[in-house]
Motif scaffolding. Structure first.
Motif, PDB file in Angstrom:
ATOM      1  N   GLY A  89      -9.974  22.425  -4.134  1.00 26.40           N
ATOM      2  CA  GLY A  89      -9.698  21.499  -3.034  1.00 26.40           C
ATOM      3  C   GLY A  89      -8.723  22.101  -2.039  1.00 26.40           C
ATOM      4  N   GLY A  90      -8.091  21.233  -1.275  1.00 20.64           N
ATOM      5  CA  GLY A  90      -7.150  21.708  -0.271  1.00 20.64           C
ATOM      6  C   GLY A  90      -6.311  20.557   0.263  1.00 20.64           C
ATOM      7  N   ARG A  91      -5.666  20.812   1.375  1.00 19.74           N
ATOM      8  CA  ARG A  91      -4.822  19.771   1.976  1.00 19.74           C
ATOM      9  C   ARG A  91      -4.931  19.812   3.495  1.00 19.74           C
ATOM     10  N   LEU A  92      -4.961  18.641   4.067  1.00 24.12           N
ATOM     11  CA  LEU A  92      -4.858  18.508   5.516  1.00 24.12           C
ATOM     12  C   LEU A  92      -3.421  18.085   5.799  1.00 24.12           C
ATOM     13  N   TYR A  93      -2.816  18.662   6.811  1.00 27.86           N
ATOM     14  CA  TYR A  93      -1.403  18.347   7.037  1.00 27.86           C
ATOM     15  C   TYR A  93      -1.043  18.368   8.521  1.00 27.86           C
ATOM     16  N   VAL A  94      -0.001  17.594   8.815  1.00 28.35           N
ATOM     17  CA  VAL A  94       0.536  17.535  10.168  1.00 28.35           C
ATOM     18  C   VAL A  94       2.042  17.759  10.093  1.00 28.35           C
ATOM     19  N   SER A  95       2.576  18.381  11.107  1.00 26.79           N
ATOM     20  CA  SER A  95       4.010  18.615  11.207  1.00 26.79           C
ATOM     21  C   SER A  95       4.575  17.713  12.303  1.00 26.79           C
ATOM     22  N   LEU A  96       5.599  16.934  11.946  1.00 28.78           N
ATOM     23  CA  LEU A  96       6.195  15.993  12.886  1.00 28.78           C
ATOM     24  C   LEU A  96       7.704  16.196  12.950  1.00 28.78           C
ATOM     25  N   LYS A  97       8.268  15.970  14.107  1.00 28.71           N
ATOM     26  CA  LYS A  97       9.720  16.065  14.269  1.00 28.71           C
ATOM     27  C   LYS A  97      10.401  15.014  13.406  1.00 28.71           C
ATOM     28  N   LYS A  98      11.456  15.409  12.723  1.00 28.10           N
ATOM     29  CA  LYS A  98      12.187  14.505  11.835  1.00 28.10           C
ATOM     30  C   LYS A  98      12.934  13.464  12.663  1.00 28.10           C
ATOM     31  N   SER A  99      12.545  12.211  12.532  1.00 25.47           N
ATOM     32  CA  SER A  99      13.137  11.125  13.318  1.00 25.47           C
ATOM     33  C   SER A  99      12.781   9.799  12.664  1.00 25.47           C
ATOM     34  N   PRO A 100      13.379   8.692  13.116  1.00 23.23           N
ATOM     35  CA  PRO A 100      13.005   7.376  12.568  1.00 23.23           C
ATOM     36  C   PRO A 100      11.520   7.067  12.709  1.00 23.23           C
ATOM     37  N   VAL A 101      10.860   7.667  13.689  1.00 23.60           N
ATOM     38  CA  VAL A 101       9.426   7.427  13.888  1.00 23.60           C
ATOM     39  C   VAL A 101       8.625   7.926  12.693  1.00 23.60           C
ATOM     40  N   THR A 102       9.054   9.059  12.120  1.00 24.53           N
ATOM     41  CA  THR A 102       8.317   9.609  10.984  1.00 24.53           C
ATOM     42  C   THR A 102       8.408   8.707   9.752  1.00 24.53           C
ATOM     43  N   ASN A 103       9.433   7.880   9.693  1.00 24.74           N
ATOM     44  CA  ASN A 103       9.535   6.926   8.580  1.00 24.74           C
ATOM     45  C   ASN A 103       8.314   6.008   8.568  1.00 24.74           C
ATOM     46  N   LYS A 104       7.970   5.506   9.751  1.00 26.22           N
ATOM     47  CA  LYS A 104       6.826   4.598   9.882  1.00 26.22           C
ATOM     48  C   LYS A 104       5.512   5.346   9.629  1.00 26.22           C
ATOM     49  N   VAL A 105       5.416   6.581  10.088  1.00 22.80           N
ATOM     50  CA  VAL A 105       4.191   7.361   9.906  1.00 22.80           C
ATOM     51  C   VAL A 105       3.956   7.622   8.410  1.00 22.80           C
ATOM     52  N   TRP A 106       5.012   7.964   7.689  1.00 20.39           N
ATOM     53  CA  TRP A 106       4.895   8.192   6.242  1.00 20.39           C
ATOM     54  C   TRP A 106       4.478   6.905   5.537  1.00 20.39           C
ATOM     55  N   GLU A 107       5.041   5.802   5.938  1.00 21.96           N
ATOM     56  CA  GLU A 107       4.674   4.511   5.348  1.00 21.96           C
ATOM     57  C   GLU A 107       3.210   4.187   5.642  1.00 21.96           C
ATOM     58  N   ASP A 108       2.785   4.432   6.873  1.00 26.50           N
ATOM     59  CA  ASP A 108       1.391   4.166   7.254  1.00 26.50           C
ATOM     60  C   ASP A 108       0.418   5.012   6.441  1.00 26.50           C
ATOM     61  N   LEU A 109       0.799   6.266   6.173  1.00 29.79           N
ATOM     62  CA  LEU A 109      -0.081   7.161   5.420  1.00 29.79           C
ATOM     63  C   LEU A 109      -0.259   6.656   3.986  1.00 29.79           C
ATOM     64  N   GLN A 110       0.804   6.192   3.386  1.00 25.66           N
ATOM     65  CA  GLN A 110       0.712   5.677   2.019  1.00 25.66           C
ATOM     66  C   GLN A 110      -0.162   4.419   1.955  1.00 25.66           C
ATOM     67  N   ILE A 111       0.049   3.515   2.894  1.00 29.19           N
ATOM     68  CA  ILE A 111      -0.746   2.282   2.921  1.00 29.19           C
ATOM     69  C   ILE A 111      -2.219   2.603   3.159  1.00 29.19           C
ATOM     70  N   ALA A 112      -2.473   3.552   4.056  1.00 26.21           N
ATOM     71  CA  ALA A 112      -3.854   3.947   4.337  1.00 26.21           C
ATOM     72  C   ALA A 112      -4.525   4.487   3.073  1.00 26.21           C
ATOM     73  N   LEU A 113      -3.781   5.250   2.279  1.00 32.15           N
ATOM     74  CA  LEU A 113      -4.333   5.772   1.026  1.00 32.15           C
ATOM     75  C   LEU A 113      -4.713   4.636   0.082  1.00 32.15           C
ATOM     76  N   LEU A 114      -3.839   3.650  -0.056  1.00 30.45           N
ATOM     77  CA  LEU A 114      -4.093   2.542  -0.983  1.00 30.45           C
ATOM     78  C   LEU A 114      -5.297   1.713  -0.552  1.00 30.45           C
ATOM     79  N   LEU A 115      -5.545   1.662   0.748  1.00 29.29           N
ATOM     80  CA  LEU A 115      -6.651   0.854   1.259  1.00 29.29           C
ATOM     81  C   LEU A 115      -7.967   1.617   1.321  1.00 29.29           C
ATOM     82  N   ALA A 116      -7.903   2.947   1.257  1.00 33.98           N
ATOM     83  CA  ALA A 116      -9.112   3.748   1.520  1.00 33.98           C
ATOM     84  C   ALA A 116      -9.654   4.461   0.299  1.00 33.98           C
ATOM     85  N   ASP A 117      -9.176   4.106  -0.900  1.00 33.52           N
ATOM     86  CA  ASP A 117      -9.577   4.897  -2.062  1.00 33.52           C
ATOM     87  C   ASP A 117     -11.072   4.812  -2.357  1.00 33.52           C
ATOM     88  N   ASN A 118     -11.738   3.741  -1.984  1.00 32.11           N
ATOM     89  CA  ASN A 118     -13.189   3.643  -2.188  1.00 32.11           C
ATOM     90  C   ASN A 118     -13.962   4.360  -1.084  1.00 32.11           C
TER      91      ASN A 118
END
Length: 230
Positions: A89-118
């Protein structure tokens, strides 16, 4: 343990997930050697409320030190290249500037995973890697066809509301034989560093010994001079 009535009222997910964490101050070479030993399981959950119960106690990306890594993976899959589910396998990745905005992006990614497993069973988990000035967000997958890779990349862009100019890179995991060769190389490099360090320490000790002998000889000469003057 929660009463049966409370557990039945929870919002069940399609499967169970596990949080992992690791932290390194050392260089990248050491991470390859010691990664699994430093990998710690935080906890597992199978309901939305349990997810929030764990996540709310975690520090957010902008407050984490460099070297911190969080992993959210389907239960039974370790965030290791060698895990059978990650092989080829492999990994897809994005690099983002460390800021309060990335907190929300990380949270969104986790929620998206939980909703998209099927929808995307090829996705094994998501990763947060904290650097000094940036964070790397990754999605680990099983082996993907080109079409599926494009679909997962589109899912990431849509889930995180990324602009079209934000590049989402893809990198294959190293194969077992590549990991073995890398490990052998790192072992040789470590042995060479230890050998050089031992030689340096021996050289320094010899230098100190010569300086002590020189100082002692000087002291003896001074005493001899004093005795001659008497």
């Amino acid at each position: 343990m929660e009463p049966d009535g409370e557990r039945h009222s929870l919002t069940k997910l399609n499967q169970e997930y596990t949080y992992w964490f690791t932290f390194f101050k050392k260089g990248k070479e050491k991470q390859l050697q010691e990664f699994e030993d430093n990998l710690k399981e935080i906890g597992s959950f199978s309901a939305a409320e349990e997810f929030w119960g764990i996540y709310q106690h975690m520090k957010r990306p902008d407050s984490l030190p460099r070297g911190s890594e969080f992993f959210l993976f389907k239960k039974g899959i370790k965030p290791l290249w060698e895990d059978p589910a990650n092989e080829n396998g492999g990994r897809l990745y994005v690099s983002l500037k460390k800021s309060p905005v990335t907190n929300k992006v990380w949270e969104d990614l986790q929620i998206a995973l939980l909703l998209a497993d099927n929808q995307f069973p090829e996705i094994n988990g998501v990763v947060l890697n904290v650097r000094t000035m940036e964070v790397i967000l990754s999605v680990w997958t099983k082996e993907l066809s080109d079409d599926k890779l494009a679909s997962v990349r589109g899912w990431i862009r849509e889930s995180l509301d990324l602009p079209n100019e934000q590049f989402i890179e893809y990198k294959r995991h190293p194969k077992s034989e590549e990991l073995q060769k890398k490990q052998e190389q790192l072992t040789k490099e470590e042995e060479e560093r230890e050998r050089k360090q031992a030689e340096l320490e021996k050289k320094n000790e010899k230098k100190k010994q010569l300086e002590r002998e020189k100082e002692q000889n000087k002291k003896d000469d001074d005493e001899d001079d004093d005795n001659e003057d008497m």
